[in-house]
Write an enzyme that holds these catalytic residues in place. Structure first.
Site, PDB file in Angstrom:
ATOM      1  N   CYS A   1      15.713  40.189  61.898  1.00  0.00           N
ATOM      2  CA  CYS A   1      16.079  40.725  60.584  1.00  0.00           C
ATOM      3  C   CYS A   1      16.827  42.044  60.699  1.00  0.00           C
ATOM      4  O   CYS A   1      17.698  42.343  59.895  1.00  0.00           O
ATOM      5  CB  CYS A   1      14.837  40.887  59.721  1.00  0.00           C
ATOM      6  SG  CYS A   1      13.520  41.758  60.565  1.00  0.00           S
TER       7      CYS A   1
ATOM      8  N   LYS B   1      11.392  34.323  44.910  1.00  0.00           N
ATOM      9  CA  LYS B   1      10.403  33.374  44.344  1.00  0.00           C
ATOM     10  C   LYS B   1       9.010  33.983  44.399  1.00  0.00           C
ATOM     11  O   LYS B   1       8.198  33.803  43.494  1.00  0.00           O
ATOM     12  CB  LYS B   1      10.385  32.083  45.176  1.00  0.00           C
ATOM     13  CG  LYS B   1      11.428  31.094  44.796  1.00  0.00           C
ATOM     14  CD  LYS B   1      11.155  29.771  45.515  1.00  0.00           C
ATOM     15  CE  LYS B   1      12.381  28.888  45.402  1.00  0.00           C
ATOM     16  NZ  LYS B   1      12.355  27.733  46.267  1.00  0.00           N
TER      17      LYS B   1
ATOM     18  N   LYS C   1       0.205  31.248  56.351  1.00  0.00           N
ATOM     19  CA  LYS C   1       1.028  30.053  56.570  1.00  0.00           C
ATOM     20  C   LYS C   1       2.179  30.409  57.504  1.00  0.00           C
ATOM     21  O   LYS C   1       3.074  31.158  57.145  1.00  0.00           O
ATOM     22  CB  LYS C   1       1.611  29.517  55.260  1.00  0.00           C
ATOM     23  CG  LYS C   1       2.179  28.111  55.466  1.00  0.00           C
ATOM     24  CD  LYS C   1       3.241  27.709  54.481  1.00  0.00           C
ATOM     25  CE  LYS C   1       4.622  28.138  54.859  1.00  0.00           C
ATOM     26  NZ  LYS C   1       5.197  27.463  56.044  1.00  0.00           N
TER      27      LYS C   1
ATOM     28  N   GLU D   1       9.357  41.650  53.445  1.00  0.00           N
ATOM     29  CA  GLU D   1      10.277  42.090  54.497  1.00  0.00           C
ATOM     30  C   GLU D   1      11.346  41.018  54.581  1.00  0.00           C
ATOM     31  O   GLU D   1      11.092  39.906  55.037  1.00  0.00           O
ATOM     32  CB  GLU D   1       9.506  42.242  55.806  1.00  0.00           C
ATOM     33  CG  GLU D   1      10.110  43.273  56.718  1.00  0.00           C
ATOM     34  CD  GLU D   1      11.120  42.666  57.653  1.00  0.00           C
ATOM     35  OE1 GLU D   1      12.286  42.481  57.213  1.00  0.00           O
ATOM     36  OE2 GLU D   1      10.768  42.370  58.789  1.00  0.00           O
TER      37      GLU D   1
ATOM     38  N   GLU E   1      23.830  37.839  55.861  1.00  0.00           N
ATOM     39  CA  GLU E   1      23.086  37.751  57.125  1.00  0.00           C
ATOM     40  C   GLU E   1      23.391  36.397  57.774  1.00  0.00           C
ATOM     41  O   GLU E   1      23.237  35.357  57.132  1.00  0.00           O
ATOM     42  CB  GLU E   1      21.595  37.848  56.807  1.00  0.00           C
ATOM     43  CG  GLU E   1      20.707  37.846  58.026  1.00  0.00           C
ATOM     44  CD  GLU E   1      19.242  38.087  57.673  1.00  0.00           C
ATOM     45  OE1 GLU E   1      18.747  37.463  56.717  1.00  0.00           O
ATOM     46  OE2 GLU E   1      18.603  38.908  58.355  1.00  0.00           O
TER      47      GLU E   1
ATOM     48  N   GLY F   1      10.809  36.925  55.505  1.00  0.00           N
ATOM     49  CA  GLY F   1      11.704  35.767  55.497  1.00  0.00           C
ATOM     50  C   GLY F   1      12.958  36.054  54.692  1.00  0.00           C
ATOM     51  O   GLY F   1      13.407  37.200  54.609  1.00  0.00           O
TER      52      GLY F   1
HETATM   53  P1  TAP Z   1      12.559  31.172  54.559  1.00  0.00           P
HETATM   54  O1  TAP Z   1      12.915  29.920  53.876  1.00  0.00           O
HETATM   55  O2  TAP Z   1      12.514  32.425  53.786  1.00  0.00           O
HETATM   56  O3  TAP Z   1      11.135  30.910  55.269  1.00  0.00           O
HETATM   57  C1  TAP Z   1      10.187  31.920  55.557  1.00  0.00           C
HETATM   58  C2  TAP Z   1       8.795  31.395  55.256  1.00  0.00           C
HETATM   59  O4  TAP Z   1       8.674  31.135  53.866  1.00  0.00           O
HETATM   60  C3  TAP Z   1       8.471  30.090  55.966  1.00  0.00           C
HETATM   61  O5  TAP Z   1       7.109  30.075  56.332  1.00  0.00           O
HETATM   62  C4  TAP Z   1       8.757  29.065  54.892  1.00  0.00           C
HETATM   63  O6  TAP Z   1       8.110  27.839  55.109  1.00  0.00           O
HETATM   64  C5  TAP Z   1       8.211  29.797  53.681  1.00  0.00           C
HETATM   65  N1  TAP Z   1       8.678  29.283  52.387  1.00  0.00           N
HETATM   66  C6  TAP Z   1       9.808  28.597  52.116  1.00  0.00           C
HETATM   67  N2  TAP Z   1       9.845  28.266  50.805  1.00  0.00           N
HETATM   68  C7  TAP Z   1       8.718  28.742  50.239  1.00  0.00           C
HETATM   69  C8  TAP Z   1       8.187  28.730  48.913  1.00  0.00           C
HETATM   70  N3  TAP Z   1       8.806  28.141  47.903  1.00  0.00           N
HETATM   71  N4  TAP Z   1       7.006  29.329  48.696  1.00  0.00           N
HETATM   72  C9  TAP Z   1       6.350  29.952  49.698  1.00  0.00           C
HETATM   73  N5  TAP Z   1       6.781  29.978  50.973  1.00  0.00           N
HETATM   74  C10 TAP Z   1       7.967  29.398  51.246  1.00  0.00           C
HETATM   75  O7  TAP Z   1      13.488  31.390  55.781  1.00  0.00           O
HETATM   76  P2  TAP Z   1      14.091  30.265  56.747  1.00  0.00           P
HETATM   77  O8  TAP Z   1      14.450  29.009  56.039  1.00  0.00           O
HETATM   78  O9  TAP Z   1      13.165  30.160  57.868  1.00  0.00           O
HETATM   79  O10 TAP Z   1      15.420  30.972  57.155  1.00  0.00           O
HETATM   80  C11 TAP Z   1      16.496  31.056  56.244  1.00  0.00           C
HETATM   81  C12 TAP Z   1      17.191  32.380  56.372  1.00  0.00           C
HETATM   82  O11 TAP Z   1      16.278  33.426  56.089  1.00  0.00           O
HETATM   83  C13 TAP Z   1      17.692  32.690  57.771  1.00  0.00           C
HETATM   84  O12 TAP Z   1      18.922  32.147  58.006  1.00  0.00           O
HETATM   85  C14 TAP Z   1      17.703  34.186  57.741  1.00  0.00           C
HETATM   86  O13 TAP Z   1      18.892  34.652  57.170  1.00  0.00           O
HETATM   87  C15 TAP Z   1      16.562  34.564  56.860  1.00  0.00           C
HETATM   88  N6  TAP Z   1      15.367  34.925  57.637  1.00  0.00           N
HETATM   89  C16 TAP Z   1      15.049  36.217  57.668  1.00  0.00           C
HETATM   90  C17 TAP Z   1      13.949  36.594  58.386  1.00  0.00           C
HETATM   91  C18 TAP Z   1      13.580  38.005  58.425  1.00  0.00           C
HETATM   92  S1  TAP Z   1      12.606  38.493  59.591  1.00  0.00           S
HETATM   93  N7  TAP Z   1      13.979  38.837  57.521  1.00  0.00           N
HETATM   94  C19 TAP Z   1      13.182  35.678  59.071  1.00  0.00           C
HETATM   95  C20 TAP Z   1      13.521  34.330  58.994  1.00  0.00           C
HETATM   96  C21 TAP Z   1      14.624  33.989  58.256  1.00  0.00           C
HETATM   97  P3  TAP Z   1       8.787  26.642  55.955  1.00  0.00           P
HETATM   98  O14 TAP Z   1       9.910  27.238  56.728  1.00  0.00           O
HETATM   99  O15 TAP Z   1       7.670  26.189  56.818  1.00  0.00           O
HETATM  100  O16 TAP Z   1       9.209  25.611  55.000  1.00  0.00           O
END
Ligand code: TAP
Length: 481
Positions: free
Chosen positions: A286, A237, A177, A252, A385, A230
């Site tokens: 990240c 969760k 996904k 990660e 972060e 993420g």
């Molecule tokens: P997340 O909410 O963690 O999203 C990452 C992935 O998880 C997306 O595909 C998201 O789907 C999915 N996801 C969300 N809720 C879920 C659930 N209940 N069950 C399973 N999968 C789920 O990150 P974000 O909203 O994109 O970013 C929020 C913060 O996360 C950023 O500000 C940053 O600090 C951090 N972040 C860190 C990284 C790395 S590389 N460490 C990468 C991205 C973000 P959808 O987004 O499609 O809803």
């Protein structure tokens, strides 16, 4: 641009017909609509992956046979590199040359794991020396089963590759996904895998919301392993969901990585790596080195040069030539980063530069690259972060103080140190509580080397042979002789 789910080797709309919008962060225009998978769609995808694993030929194939598919996928990505990179820029906002780099890296990742799949054939069994001579024993490696992979939006195709390539190399089948805000290139990956003749059900791609499609993957009883990149809260969760039926997990998560610069460093080189360490990919990395610690002897001149160079960074639509900083990935991310900067200044931090929208941009999620000083320790800007083009800079006096400040974080993904004194740099590198450490640089990433964090930055390692281990079980076979 593709718009349907890829399940069991076929393209299909969502079971309820719903779609979500694809927004170009550089223009705020809706450029496309993509199927929003329901839990029912995810169930179909997991069952297809389950069949492909349990009764299909994929896990039973030799590593060399699987490697041929992986190499065909790598070639398919390379054949369309510029086109896919353009899609990535439109979807994520990153400057085109960065996207182009990512796509090349994604192809390289498939080639690399093709090599490791072949090596599985040459090392199928490891004999175990037993003290008890009545028995012989050996260890064999086998694929875990169905892998559920959930990825973020900052490196869309590359993050997909970091999970899909080792999983397929190991003999697992996959349900992936992508993040809702960046799903375009994952669907291209499905198309390329399809053209490469990958057997049906081996790779399934379900686009849609994390709370629906993502949640359905992590809750599904027929998924054996969850691989996630993420945020920490979603990582928690996933751990909780995995605990219910003891799924294997690799996580990660985020970071607040330090970059320690000693006063024997060349200031120009240090500034170059600091800029790269925090502003590449708009700081949405990240491992971004978002806390810079500078020894007091060079603090003032380094800060002056850092601010000068930060102010020179060209901002714009990633498709324009010469642009170094594109928009942030989404409206949500833009608002979060702006709020973090406002909270930092309210807590007493000083804006050395940036912090506002650049002039002349009416549309798009653009933000000037930002340098913060006087950031109070334990304030959110120092501790959390931000995931944007924002760096906190602070001075230190001694090596011990630098290491203590660097390690004083609940995260431990990456850390960097710069010094002309090799012994000191090595000492500090070993003292860092982080999974990835750079000496005299920041951020170079290699497919061959392990990637992952200490502490709350995650569990397990991706890339290299460690990445393959994520998708393998170890079986002991013992015989009475
Ligand atoms: P997340 O909410 O963690 O999203 C990452 C992935 O998880 C997306 O595909 C998201 O789907 C999915 N996801 C969300 N809720 C879920 C659930 N209940 N069950 C399973 N999968 C789920 O990150 P974000 O909203 O994109 O970013 C929020 C913060 O996360 C950023 O500000 C940053 O600090 C951090 N972040 C860190 C990284 C790395 S590389 N460490 C990468 C991205 C973000 P959808 O987004 O499609 O809803």
């Amino acid at each position: 641009m593709r718009s349907e789910l890829y399940i069991d080797g076929s393209w299909k709309t969502a079971s309820d017909g719903k779609t979500f919008e694809v927004v170009n962060p550089a223009t705020e225009e809706v450029v496309h609509h993509i199927a929003a998978a329901t839990a029912e769609d995810v169930d179909l995808a997991v069952k297809a992956a389950r069949r492909a694993f349990d009764t299909g030929g994929w896990p039973k194939m030799s590593g060399a046979e699987r490697a041929r598919y992986l190499r065909a996928i790598a070639a398919g990505i390379r054949a369309r590199q510029a086109e896919i990179a353009r899609l990535e820029t439109i979807d994520n906002g990153k400057p085109f040359p960065e996207a182009d780099w990512d796509i090349a890296d994604a192809a390289g990742c498939f080639d690399f794991y093709a090599g490791l799949a072949e090596q599985l054939d040459s090392n199928p069994e490891e004999p175990i020396a037993l003290a008890d001579g009545r028995f012989t024993s050996k260890a064999v490696r086998e694929p875990i089963g169905v892998a559920g992979a959930i990825i973020p939006w900052n490196y869309p195709l590359l993050m997909a590759s970091w999970k899909v390539a080792p999983a397929l190399a190991a003999g697992c089948t996959v349900v992936l996904k992508p993040a809702e805000v960046t799903s375009l290139t994952a669907l291209e990956l499905a198309a390329i895998a399809d053209e490469a003749g990958l057997p049906r059900g081996v790779l399934n791609i379900v686009t849609g919301a994390g709370s629906v499609a993502g949640q359905a993957i992590i809750d599904h009883g027929q998924v054996d392993k969850l691989a996630f990149t993420g945020s920490g809260p979603v990582g928690s969760k996933i751990m909780a969901a995995a605990a219910r039926d003891i799924k294997r997990i690799s996580l990660e998560l985020g970071g607040k990585s330090p970059f320690v610069v000693f006063d024997d460093s060349d200031i120009e080189k240090a500034v170059e790596w600091i800029l790269f360490g925090i502003f590449w990919n708009q700081g949405q990395v990240c491992s971004a080195t978002s806390r810079v610690l500078v020894q007091e002897g060079i603090y003032a001149p380094l800060l002056k040069r850092l601010v000068e160079e930060t102010n020179r960074i060209r901002i714009g639509n990633g498709l324009e030539e010469g642009v170094l900083l594109g928009p942030l990935g989404s409206k949500k991310q833009y608002e979060q980063v702006v709020a973090a900067i406002e909270a930092a200044t309210a807590a007493g931090a000083t804006l050395a530069c940036g912090g506002t929208r650049p002039e002349g941009f009416e549309k798009g999620y653009y933000l000037r690259p930002t340098v913060l000083t006087d950031v109070p320790l334990y304030s959110a800007a120092w501790v959390e972060e931000i995931f944007g083009p924002v760096v906190c800079v602070r001075s230190f006096k001694t090596e011990d103080e630098a290491v203590e400040l660097a390690n004083d974080s609940r995260f431990g993904l990456a850390a960097a140190v710069m010094s002309k004194d090799d012994a000191r740099a090595e000492r500090v590198a070993k003292a860092f509580r982080a999974g990835i450490v750079w000496i005299n640089c920041s951020q170079p990433t290699f497919t061959e080397a392990p990637w992952g964090g200490y502490k709350q930055s995650g569990i397990g390692r991706e890339l290299g042979r460690w990445g393959l281990d994520n998708y393998l079980e170890t079986k002991q076979i013992t015989k009475y002789v």
